[in-house]
Motif scaffolding. Sequence first.
Motif, PDB file in Angstrom:
ATOM      1  N   GLY A 110      29.950  37.750  30.864  1.00 33.82           N
ATOM      2  CA  GLY A 110      28.879  37.374  29.926  1.00 33.82           C
ATOM      3  C   GLY A 110      27.542  37.222  30.626  1.00 33.82           C
ATOM      4  O   GLY A 110      26.517  37.731  30.155  1.00 33.82           O
ATOM      5  N   GLN A 135      26.265  40.665  31.722  1.00 33.18           N
ATOM      6  CA  GLN A 135      25.777  41.421  30.560  1.00 33.18           C
ATOM      7  C   GLN A 135      24.370  40.982  30.167  1.00 33.18           C
ATOM      8  O   GLN A 135      23.527  41.807  29.837  1.00 33.18           O
ATOM      9  CB  GLN A 135      26.702  41.185  29.356  1.00 33.18           C
ATOM     10  N   ARG A 136      24.161  39.659  30.165  1.00 36.80           N
ATOM     11  CA  ARG A 136      22.842  39.156  29.759  1.00 36.80           C
ATOM     12  C   ARG A 136      21.776  39.514  30.798  1.00 36.80           C
ATOM     13  O   ARG A 136      20.657  39.882  30.446  1.00 36.80           O
ATOM     14  CB  ARG A 136      22.896  37.634  29.556  1.00 36.80           C
ATOM     15  N   ARG A 137      22.136  39.422  32.068  1.00 37.92           N
ATOM     16  CA  ARG A 137      21.152  39.623  33.125  1.00 37.92           C
ATOM     17  C   ARG A 137      20.881  41.112  33.384  1.00 37.92           C
ATOM     18  O   ARG A 137      19.750  41.517  33.615  1.00 37.92           O
ATOM     19  CB  ARG A 137      21.679  38.963  34.393  1.00 37.92           C
ATOM     20  N   PRO A 174      21.918  44.267  31.374  1.00 38.37           N
ATOM     21  CA  PRO A 174      22.622  44.977  30.290  1.00 38.37           C
ATOM     22  C   PRO A 174      22.931  46.433  30.658  1.00 38.37           C
ATOM     23  O   PRO A 174      22.256  47.024  31.495  1.00 38.37           O
ATOM     24  CB  PRO A 174      21.636  44.898  29.117  1.00 38.37           C
TER      25      PRO A 174
END
Length: 235
Positions: free
Chosen positions: A52, A55-57, A59
């Motif tokens: 997670g 993914q946020r940092r 993409p």
Amino acid sequence: AMLRLRLLTWDVKDTLLRLRQPLGESYAVEARALGMQVKPEALGQAFREAYGAQQRRFPNYGLAQGLGSQRWWGDVVKQTFRLTGVHDERVLTRLAESLYRDFCSARTWEVLPEAEETLRGCCERGFRMGVVSNFDRRLEQILSQCNLRHHFEFVLTSEDAGVAKPDRRIFEQALCLGGVRPEQAAHIGDDYARDYRAARAAGMHGFLLTGAAQPEVPTEHILPSLSHLLALIDT
């Protein structure tokens, strides 16, 4: 067919293929091979956290930051094991390499029930087919190993496309590869936002593979199982 469809595009994970065992189990097996006992549940939990955050940092495999999928996944694996208390860099590097390799193989992935017969039925009916998946470049090899690759004219991953679902541009690239207009194509997947809604936003038809009714989705777009697709496109 009533829909005049020419091209069907397919999501892969949890639509055509699934992991044979929970991810934490696979990670625990690799740790054991290096002489470490780490609980599968702890690894599963740590993976969700590490994945997670990554993914946020970064993409879509950190393409914009110059990472690419192998380094991206390597960092996820290392962070997963760090969160469970493994800190030896050499060990972390070996875990990252072996897990990247394991997740390329039919030992890790299995074909979902009804996938093979449904894909074959679509081919027999003359539909052209492609894959549209938020996956990395290993997907070609995984589909070949699982003996599904021959059904598809193209395999478009978010790593190759440079954009990920639900971005409509990945569907536009697929339509371009298929050489069809949006209304001549339908996308099949298991995720409401990334598959169903995103394909429809690109002007395509959509079918959602789900065990449950969805208030936003007309019943005739719902596939309780993959084999229902043939009945729908035969009308």
